[in-house]
Scaffold this active site. Structure first.
Site, PDB file in Angstrom:
ATOM      1  CG  HIS A  15      -0.342   0.094   2.715  1.00  0.00           C
ATOM      2  ND1 HIS A  15       0.421   1.099   3.043  1.00  0.00           N
ATOM      3  CD2 HIS A  15       0.144  -1.199   3.146  1.00  0.00           C
ATOM      4  CE1 HIS A  15       0.978   0.902   4.127  1.00  0.00           C
ATOM      5  NE2 HIS A  15       0.903  -0.357   4.359  1.00  0.00           N
ATOM      6  NE  ARG A  67      -1.783  -0.498   6.540  1.00  0.00           N
ATOM      7  CZ  ARG A  67      -2.177  -0.807   7.619  1.00  0.00           C
ATOM      8  NH1 ARG A  67      -3.255  -0.265   8.089  1.00  0.00           N
ATOM      9  NH2 ARG A  67      -1.682  -2.017   8.134  1.00  0.00           N
ATOM     10  CD  GLU A  93       2.213  -5.458   7.943  1.00  0.00           C
ATOM     11  OE1 GLU A  93       2.377  -6.792   7.702  1.00  0.00           O
ATOM     12  OE2 GLU A  93       3.015  -4.936   7.435  1.00  0.00           O
TER      13      GLU A  93
END
Length: 236
Positions: A15, A67, A93
């Site tokens: 991102h 994001r 993540e």
């Protein structure tokens, strides 16, 4: 000799740039942090590059965090493509713990330790910000990625994910087995290029291509070193 069946193309992006801390040092929830102005510019540049090269995607996969969604949307817009985004929460993540729970003398290690290892079991035990370990990240990310590689509904797939997740996927592809090389840097909105063959075969063609600065001429610090500096409110 007969050549193998042509491999499928996979573009793996990180991102675009975000601000994990407000100017006064207040942390922004990582599950909701949006792209900043630079991140938008980076995503647009990536989309323009795909357009210039005539790259057309069959599917676009994001982790579902804002994001990644915003980056993918801007890439598609800048490349003149309209596709529905697929979401895969298992590719989010690596999950940190509470910053307030980290002793002051362990802050640097908590931010950077997970990305400084050389691979192996010791690296898998490293925890990011006192939260998820590298081993736990691999446990959830690799099966989800393998499931997408096993699908037959794409020939060119764009994945917009995260720095830690991308390291897990690239390391495993390079090693030919479960691995995590923390020193594989991933610039915001960078593009990695892989070709996926039969089974678990993968050819890594390019890593960490940054459309807004091809030679990384402005970089001397890693992304996590910059985030640590923001947390400590150190001057740039």
């Amino acid at each position: 000799m007969k050549l193998p069946r042509a491999r499928r193309r996979l573009y793996l992006m990180r991102h675009g740039s975000v601000d994990y801390f407000l100017p006064d040092g207040t942390p922004v929830a990582p599950d909701s942090v949006p792209l900043n102005a630079e991140g938008e510019r980076q995503a647009d540049a990536a989309g323009q590059l795909f357009a210039q090269c005539g790259v057309r995607f069959d599917r676009v996969l994001v982790s579902g965090l804002p994001r990644t969604v915003q980056t993918a949307q801007r890439v598609l817009s800048a490349s003149g493509q309209a596709l529905t985004l697929d979401h895969e929460a298992a590719l989010q993540e690596i999950r940190g713990g509470r910053l307030a729970d980290i002793p002051a003398d362990q802050v640097e290690q908590a931010f950077l330790g997970a990305f400084q290892g050389r691979g192996g079991s010791e690296t898998e035990q490293q925890r990011f910000l006192g939260g998820e370990s590298i081993g736990e990240l691999l446990d959830r990310v690799l099966p989800a990625f393998d499931a997408w590689c096993a699908r037959d509904d794409w020939q060119c797939l764009l994945l917009v994910l995260h720095g830690g997740v991308n390291r897990a996927l690239l390391s495993t592809a390079l090693a030919g087995q479960r691995a995590f090389f923390g020193r594989l840097e991933q610039q915001p909105a960078c593009i990695n290029v892989l070709d996926i063959g039969l089974g678990d075969e993968a050819v890594v063609r390019a890593v960490n291509l940054a459309p807004t600065q091809w030679l990384h001429e402005q970089e001397r610090y890693t992304t996590m070193e910059k985030v640590l500096a923001q947390y400590l409110r150190l001057p740039p």
